[in-house]
Design a protein around this motif. Structure first.
Motif, PDB file in Angstrom:
ATOM      1  N   LYS A   7       0.844  -1.205   0.000  1.00 17.39           N
ATOM      2  CA  LYS A   7       0.000   0.000   0.000  1.00 17.39           C
ATOM      3  C   LYS A   7       0.873   1.246   0.000  1.00 17.39           C
ATOM      4  CE  LYS A   7      -2.118   3.533   2.239  1.00 17.39           C
ATOM      5  NZ  LYS A   7      -1.682   4.514   3.255  1.00 17.39           N
ATOM      6  N   GLY A 158      -7.864   8.381   5.875  1.00 15.05           N
ATOM      7  CA  GLY A 158      -6.816   7.397   6.139  1.00 15.05           C
ATOM      8  C   GLY A 158      -7.227   5.979   5.780  1.00 15.05           C
ATOM      9  N   ASP A 161      -5.345   2.483   4.258  1.00  8.76           N
ATOM     10  CA  ASP A 161      -4.659   1.482   5.097  1.00  8.76           C
ATOM     11  C   ASP A 161      -5.596   0.294   5.316  1.00  8.76           C
ATOM     12  OD1 ASP A 161      -2.535   3.279   5.478  1.00  8.76           O
ATOM     13  OD2 ASP A 161      -3.458   4.147   7.262  1.00  8.76           O
ATOM     14  N   LYS A 216      -1.390   9.161  13.291  1.00  8.47           N
ATOM     15  CA  LYS A 216      -2.156   8.874  12.078  1.00  8.47           C
ATOM     16  C   LYS A 216      -1.435   7.928  11.120  1.00  8.47           C
ATOM     17  CE  LYS A 216      -1.024  12.633   8.975  1.00  8.47           C
ATOM     18  NZ  LYS A 216      -1.505  13.359   7.856  1.00  8.47           N
TER      19      LYS A 216
HETATM   20 MG    MG Z   1      -2.520   7.604   6.027  1.00  7.62          MG
END
Ligand code: MG
Ligand code: ADP
Ligand code: ASP
Length: 424
Positions: A7, A158, A161, A216
């Motif tokens: 990723k 986010g 992920d 984060k």
């Molecule tokens: Mg991120």
């Protein structure tokens, strides 16, 4: 031969040159004979720009609803990942690698109906597995899936992920590598404390706390999935030379492994410090001290999807009245105050006061379960720097402390050194 999910976050695909560099990382694994699926974020800053556009559109005339249609929000913000998945597939093809892009709906990555913060329910991995077996690299747009209403859904900020770990679980990958702009998980945000140290390993539970308390580097949900499905997840850097020695190491790639706590031999008492900015505190003064008062406050707030965090209750001297203080994200203060004033009679309070711009600093470590005095050291260290504590909450493996915003960085550095985290 192994099956690997890679990723790449926003800064890793920030421009065409960086996308080409990502392609070199992918090529390294393909050349080593591995089956590879790649998950990409939008170019850095892109999602913020798209969100900004949506927020600046006019609201429905005559309605006082503060919201836009979340399904259209998803249609707009999911586009960032569509672009990078296509560009990376083209970059790979230019290196003679068989690659194609996949949007969330094409796989499909099925989610629930919570547009803007959807959860992945199921991933149909068979087609991708078959094609990987034929040597094709799947380049998958992160952050997005398909809701039960047959419309695009995004997974919350986010969320790529989480896409990556969920795909790794679905295709039974041997490893999930989260490439980012730091070379692993550090004892605290290395941008705030340059003396932060990279951790070789961190336990799932600790990473879960770090992520939920503001670090984060991984989305919380991705850590939950990695823990439940036992996905071997590494956090590592895309900024290193893709062909540097050790980069292709199958069992011990450079970076931080998120793993079971029994895999960690030398467990420290404190593993890391996290912080979350933009917290706000709301205090309800002179509430009647009777059964049901908490339910009357927090029920309507929950119904309005306001995330309440630290809760502190004080009882007045004669025991008849109480003050209730709790924290919410700064962005939700106005909404929370409105919900409280709409329910003022039912709750029965005198005044509501609020303060924004606060910061929650947290100390995290599994070793706290078996060590006393960890909290006291934090309070002492902050007192020595003249930092006032507004609220405290603790659990088995963490202590969270609410302070004034301007002291955030000083508090992080103070706690980091108070527990000796800057010493190797
Ligand atoms: Mg991120
Ligand atoms: P990406 O775009 O690759 O998803 P993010 O910006 O979401 O990257 O996450 C990486 C950032 O997380 C780092 O640049 C770093 O500033 C921040 N961060 C916060 N806490 C930590 C920590 N404990 N260890 C590593 N990085 C951290
Ligand atoms: N692009 C999305 C975001 O900025 C998802 C991600 O990068 O993980 O939140």
């Amino acid at each position: 031969m192994a099956r690997i999910v890679m990723k790449f976050g926003g800064t890793s695909v920030a421009n065409l040159e960086r996308i080409y560099n990502v392609a070199r990382h992918v090529k390294r694994e393909v050349d080593a004979g591995h089956e590879v699926a790649v998950v990409v974020s939008a170019m850095s800053g892109k999602t913020n720009e798209l969100v900004g556009w949506v927020e600046n559109m006019p609201k429905v005339a005559g309605s006082n609803a503060p919201f836009y249609d979340a399904r259209e929000y998803d249609a707009v913000v999911a586009s960032g990942e569509q672009v990078t998945s296509g560009l990376l597939a083209i970059a790979l093809q230019s290196m003679n690698i068989n690659a194609r892009s996949w949007q969330g709906w094409q796989i499909p990555i099925k989610t629930d109906n919570a547009h803007g913060a959807a959860r992945i329910l199921d991933i149909e991995g068979a087609d991708i597995i078959r094609r990987m077996g034929e040597g094709q690299v799947a380049v998958i747009a992160g952050f997005q899936g398909l809701g039960p209403d047959n419309r695009l859904a995004t997974l919350g900020r986010g969320g790529s992920d989480t896409s990556a770990v969920a795909i790794a679980a679905a295709v039974k990958a041997d490893r999930c590598d989260i490439y980012t702009d730091v070379d692993g998980v550090y004892t605290t945000d290395p941008r705030i404390e340059p003396k932060a140290r990279r951790l070789k390993k961190i336990a799932f539970e600790e990473m879960l706390e770090m992520a939920s308390l503001g670090a984060k580097v991984l989305q919380v949900r991705s850590v939950e999935l990695a823990m439940v499905h036992k996905v071997r997840t590494f956090v590592r850097s895309s900024f290193e030379d893709p062909d540097a020695p050790g980069m292709g190491d199958l069992l011990n790639p450079p970076g931080t492994l998120i793993c079971d706590e029994d895999e960690i031999v030398e467990q420290e008492v404190v593993t890391g410090i996290a912080y979350a900015k933009d917290e706000a505190q709301i205090s309800l003064r002179r509430l009647a001290d009777r059964p049901g008062v908490s339910a009357a406050i927090f029920g309507p707030l929950a119904e309005a999807h306001i995330n309440v965090d630290m809760i502190v209750q004080n009882i007045s001297e004669d025991g008849s009245k109480t003050d209730m203080t709790f924290t919410v994200p700064s962005g939700d203060v106005d909404k929370a105050l409105k919900v409280l004033s709409d329910n003022k009679e039912k709750i029965g309070y005198d005044v509501a006061q609020s303060e924004s711009g606060l910061v929650k600093v947290s100390v995290i470590g599994i070793g706290m379960r078996s060590h006393a005095g960890v909290a006291a050291s934090a309070f002492r260290a902050l007192a020595e720097k003249g930092i006032n504590i507004k609220a405290i909450t603790t659990s088995e493996i963490k202590i969270s402390i609410l302070i004034d915003g301007p002291y955030a960085e000083l508090a992080v550095r103070t706690l980091h050194s108070a527990y000796g985290l800057d010493k190797s």
